[in-house]
Motif scaffolding. Structure first.
Motif, PDB file in Angstrom:
ATOM      1  N   HIS A 295       0.824  -1.220   0.000  1.00  0.00           N
ATOM      2  CA  HIS A 295       0.000   0.000   0.000  1.00  0.00           C
ATOM      3  C   HIS A 295       0.862   1.276   0.000  1.00  0.00           C
ATOM      4  O   HIS A 295       0.581   2.220  -0.740  1.00  0.00           O
ATOM      5  N   TYR A 298       2.197   1.872  -3.371  1.00  0.00           N
ATOM      6  CA  TYR A 298       1.170   2.466  -4.227  1.00  0.00           C
ATOM      7  C   TYR A 298       1.057   3.968  -3.963  1.00  0.00           C
ATOM      8  O   TYR A 298       1.005   4.774  -4.888  1.00  0.00           O
ATOM      9  N   GLU A 404      -0.371  -1.146  -8.204  1.00  0.00           N
ATOM     10  CA  GLU A 404      -1.792  -1.483  -8.090  1.00  0.00           C
ATOM     11  C   GLU A 404      -1.979  -2.997  -8.241  1.00  0.00           C
ATOM     12  O   GLU A 404      -2.725  -3.633  -7.491  1.00  0.00           O
ATOM     13  N   ASP A 408      -3.530  -5.614  -5.617  1.00  0.00           N
ATOM     14  CA  ASP A 408      -4.674  -6.491  -5.916  1.00  0.00           C
ATOM     15  C   ASP A 408      -4.345  -7.957  -5.629  1.00  0.00           C
ATOM     16  O   ASP A 408      -5.162  -8.700  -5.073  1.00  0.00           O
ATOM     17  N   GLN A 411      -4.328  -8.613  -2.005  1.00  0.00           N
ATOM     18  CA  GLN A 411      -5.668  -8.586  -1.436  1.00  0.00           C
ATOM     19  C   GLN A 411      -6.416  -9.906  -1.694  1.00  0.00           C
ATOM     20  O   GLN A 411      -7.123 -10.412  -0.829  1.00  0.00           O
ATOM     21  N   PHE A 422      -9.816  -3.718   2.145  1.00  0.00           N
ATOM     22  CA  PHE A 422      -9.422  -3.649   0.726  1.00  0.00           C
ATOM     23  C   PHE A 422     -10.428  -2.868  -0.100  1.00  0.00           C
ATOM     24  O   PHE A 422     -10.060  -2.068  -0.955  1.00  0.00           O
ATOM     25  N   ALA A 423     -11.725  -3.100   0.246  1.00  0.00           N
ATOM     26  CA  ALA A 423     -12.768  -2.359  -0.506  1.00  0.00           C
ATOM     27  C   ALA A 423     -12.613  -0.858  -0.306  1.00  0.00           C
ATOM     28  O   ALA A 423     -12.717  -0.068  -1.244  1.00  0.00           O
ATOM     29  N   GLN A 425      -9.895   0.642   0.473  1.00  0.00           N
ATOM     30  CA  GLN A 425      -8.675   1.086  -0.229  1.00  0.00           C
ATOM     31  C   GLN A 425      -8.967   1.320  -1.712  1.00  0.00           C
ATOM     32  O   GLN A 425      -8.514   2.279  -2.329  1.00  0.00           O
ATOM     33  N   ARG A 426      -9.785   0.429  -2.307  1.00  0.00           N
ATOM     34  CA  ARG A 426     -10.125   0.582  -3.732  1.00  0.00           C
ATOM     35  C   ARG A 426     -10.901   1.886  -3.994  1.00  0.00           C
ATOM     36  O   ARG A 426     -10.650   2.610  -4.940  1.00  0.00           O
ATOM     37  N   ARG A 429      -8.682   4.708  -3.991  1.00  0.00           N
ATOM     38  CA  ARG A 429      -7.930   4.793  -5.247  1.00  0.00           C
ATOM     39  C   ARG A 429      -8.772   5.447  -6.338  1.00  0.00           C
ATOM     40  O   ARG A 429      -8.300   6.279  -7.115  1.00  0.00           O
ATOM     41  N   ALA A 430     -10.076   5.081  -6.333  1.00  0.00           N
ATOM     42  CA  ALA A 430     -10.969   5.676  -7.345  1.00  0.00           C
ATOM     43  C   ALA A 430     -11.072   7.186  -7.139  1.00  0.00           C
ATOM     44  O   ALA A 430     -11.043   7.980  -8.101  1.00  0.00           O
TER      45      ALA A 430
END
Ligand code: ATP
Ligand code: MG
Length: 748
Positions: A295, A298, A404, A408, A411, A422-423, A425-426, A429-430
């Protein structure tokens, strides 16, 4: 009016000052003074003195060669005189002479060095003044007032034209003719002036016309400048204020996107906090989650991308601005520069390589056309900077996607309990992606703003150059209306500017010269008008004089003709005679006051304006002349059938002349008459007749008669004897005949 005194000094044989007094008129007649004396004693010199004093210019009539011949030339006993002087004293108590003197004193004087002059009552005057004065009083100086020795039949031998002058005296029109002559001179001068002024006008006119054209061009320039100003106002007003609007739109957009970015970033920060909290709740599992530092890697990649993107934005901006700047600073090449360039190209000789000329033409073409944005070649450094920044961005993007992927992968291997983290974190990222997108958008807007700003700078610079002070006006106030088609306005503006270039500047001197020339033209035009008026009035005067002359000479000539026939019959005891006037045939007569040859040539010259009327005036002036050109005399003694005058005998000639003279004296008596041996050729009987005629005529005229005839002497009121001794100087003795007559009676 009568001649009361004659004073001579240094004149011919009268070396000493000599005075002849003449008696005043008697009750019934004027004085008859007789001058007697031996041959060569100086009698005729007294007559010459009178003739000279009256202004005679002909040396032949004065029996000399040069003017100085009248000055006493010296003799055995006496040295020559330095000057000659003759004075005539005229009694003017009756005012016959039009001058305010009871006694008129006329003096003529001549020095050996040639200096000469006339005095009228002691004051210097011109000969013409004296001539006019005498002519008005009826004294004819040339013709019959002084009849020289042997000159009595001169009138018979002279030409009809010469006789005309004699008769002008006789008919008393001489003074009118002198006035006419003076008017003619005036007229001629005026006509000459007219031609001259017209010529000057003709010279000035083309210059004036050209100046007028130039000044009109100036007016045209003013008009174009005015139009240009109007269009510039419209063009720059619209342009400037459109840019202002663009700027505010861009600023609004920028504020909007900034707000969205702020909000999104806040959401991102909140997400980060939530994520941190949950991770804490999960406790030791945190370590697990972060195992391998995926992470963190990233996040670092994310940061690195942001940094290089900023760099790329800056490079993009620079490049864009460079293009905008290049376009907005372009200005059309001035016409004069184009001409100069073209001339350089034209002047290039054969040696100049074709490629050089081609390059020059190309360069000129490029300078003449406005560059398109895609044609603008910005600095290579800027292009390189953008390229390397883009490469870095690509690298950062690659790194980010690999981190990324790592994330993934990790995760998917992790336990389900971690799936919530993780969700989250996603989702973060969005959000991060969204911020990137917004920043891109912001950057594009930012570039647009910079572009607009640069264009504004360019417009401001152009306004400064084109409008100077008017720039502030435009910036200060928004125009009421804006033009839709700026390109069209710009086209008009350029057209007008080219027009101004074509008109060119105008010299202040030209305006000054125009004003001066115009003034001079007006002045000369006024002069032409004045001269024309003067010519008109002088012509009128001449016409009036012509009328008077014609009327008087017609009338008097008729009387003289009759009297001539009367005296002719008395002297010849019969016979017939006649005076005939010769009139000029139209067109072939000699002009009485002829214009100079030069004058006639001038008349022929082309004068631009009023050509015809000036010529008409000159023609009219030229054609003014007397119509009577000569006088013929016919005389036929009794019992003869003669036609030609030269067939008359000497005595007959003298008698005919005396008849004519008597006729003139009876008709138009001169105040005094000098006769020098006019009776010399007469026989005794005719001498008696002549003496009788004199006796009759002295009722009208004062006579001074030089004679050897007793019959004439006997009738004299006063007798002068002229003698000359060995010294060659004339002496004078006067004999009072009344005393003599008394003495004679006493002796008888
Ligand atoms: P006549 O009876 O022959 O006509 P006259 O008396 O009329 O004679 P004038 O003709 O008056 O004589 O005089 C002429 C004389 O005057 C001449 O002898 C001439 O030499 C002389 N004479 C003319 N001019 C001059 C002069 N400038 N100086 C001296 N003597 C002069
Ligand atoms: Mg004489």
């Amino acid at each position: 009016m009568y001649l009361s005194r004659l004073e001579l000094q240094g004149f011919k044989t009268f070396a000493k000052k000599t005075v002849l007094e003449f008696p005043p008129p008697k009750k019934d007649h004027n004085a008859l003074t007789v001058v007697v004396g031996p041959n060569g004693s100086g009698k005729s010199n007294t007559a010459d003195a009178i003739r000279w004093c009256l202004g005679e210019q002909s040396m032949k009539l004065l029996r000399g060669k040069s003017g100085q011949d009248v000055i006493f030339s010296g003799s055995k006993g006496k040295a020559r005189s330095g000057f000659a002087e003759v004075t005539m004293v005229i009694d003017n108590q009756d005012g016959a002479m039009q001058i305010d003197f009871a006694e008129v004193v006329i003096t003529r004087r001549l020095y050996r060095d040639g200096e000469s002059g006339y005095l009228l009552n002691g004051k210097k005057v011109r000969l013409t003044d004296i001539q006019l004065l005498l002519a008005e009083a009826g004294v004819g100086q040339r013709s019959y007032s002084v009849v020289g020795q042997g000159m009595i039949d001169h009138v018979l031998t002279s030409s009809p034209e010469e006789r005309k002058i004699f008769f002008d005296d006789a008919t008393g029109v001489r003074s009118l003719q002198m006035k006419r002559h003076q008017s003619m001179l005036k007229l001629r001068k005026a006509a000459e002036n007219l031609v001259e002024v017209q010529m000057l006008l003709g010279e000035i006119e083309p210059r004036l016309r050209s100046l007028k054209r130039q000044v009109r061009r100036l007016e045209k320039r003013d008009q174009v400048e005015f139009e240009l100003k109007d269009i510039q106002q419209n063009y720059f007003g619209t342009l400037w204020w459109n840019l202002q609007d663009e700027m505010s739109v861009v600023s609004d957009k920028l504020a909007d996107v900034d707000e969205t970015i702020g909000k999104t970033k806040a959401r991102l920060a909140d997400g980060d906090k939530d994520l941190e909290r949950i991770e804490k709740e999960l406790g030791g599992s945190q370590e697990e989650v972060n195992k391998g530092g995926f992470h963190q890697a990233y996040k670092d990649a994310q940061k690195a991308l942001s940094k290089v993107r900023e760099k790329e934005f800056a490079a993009q901006r620079e490049l864009e601005l460079a293009k905008v700047r290049a376009q907005s600073t372009w200005a059309p090449l001035p016409l004069t520069d184009i001409i100069k360039e073209l001339e350089t190209i034209l002047a290039s000789d054969d040696k100049t390589a074709l490629s050089t000329i081609f390059a020059m033409v190309k360069k000129l073409r490029n300078r003449l056309s406005r560059p398109r944005p895609e044609d603008v070649k910005p600095d290579q450094k800027l292009v390189n900077a953008l390229e390397s920044a883009s490469k870095e961005v690509q690298k950062a993007k690659d790194l980010l996607s690999s981190t990324e992927k790592d994330l993934d992968k990790q995760q998917s291997q992790s336990s389900k309990s971690k799936s919530k983290v993780f969700a989250m974190q996603r989702a973060q990222r969005a959000l991060q992606q969204e911020v990137h997108g917004l920043e891109n958008k912001r950057n594009a807007i930012e570039i647009g703003r910079a572009r607009t700003e640069t264009r504004m700078e360019g417009v401001e610079r152009e306004m400064q150059e084109e409008l100077k002070d008017r720039k502030a006006e435009i910036i200060a106030q928004e125009p009421k209306s804006r033009h839709r088609n700026l390109d069209e306005l710009r086209g008009q503006m350029l057209k007008l500017k080219h027009q101004l270039e074509l008109i060119g500047g105008i010299d202040e001197e030209t305006i000054k010269e125009y004003e001066e020339t115009d003034q001079r033209f007006t002045f000369l035009s006024t002069q032409v008008k004045d001269i024309r008026e003067a010519i008109g009035s002088t012509e009128k005067v001449i016409d009036e004089l012509d009328g008077q002359i014609a009327k008087r000479s017609e009338k008097v000539f008729g009387t003289i003709n009759k009297e001539f026939q009367k005296y002719f019959k008395v002297l010849f005891n019969g016979g017939s005679c006649k005076l005939v006037r010769v009139k000029a045939k139209q067109g072939e007569e000699k002009s009485h006051v002829a214009l100079d040859r030069a004058m006639e040539e001038l008349a022929e010259e082309k004068i631009e304006e009023d050509n015809e009327s000036v010529e008409a005036i000159l023609k009219r002036v030229k054609n003014r002349k007397d119509h009577v050109t000569g006088i013929e005399i016919e005389a036929t003694p009794p019992g003869k059938n003669l036609k030609a005058l030269n067939l008359l005998s000497g005595g007959e000639r003298a008698l005919t002349s005396i008849a004519l003279l008597s006729a003139i004296m009876a008709t138009n008596p001169s105040p005094f008459v000098v006769l020098d041996e006019v009776d010399a050729a007469l026989d005794e009987a005719n001498t008696m007749r002549f003496a009788n005629i004199l006796d009759e005529l002295r009722k009208l005229t004062q006579f001074i008669v030089i004679t050897h005839n007793r019959a004439t002497m006997e009738r004299a009121d006063l007798l002068y004897g002229v003698t000359m001794g060995d010294d060659g100087i004339s002496n004078l003795i006067s004999v009072n005949l009344e005393d003599l007559a008394d003495g004679a009676t006493a002796r008888r």
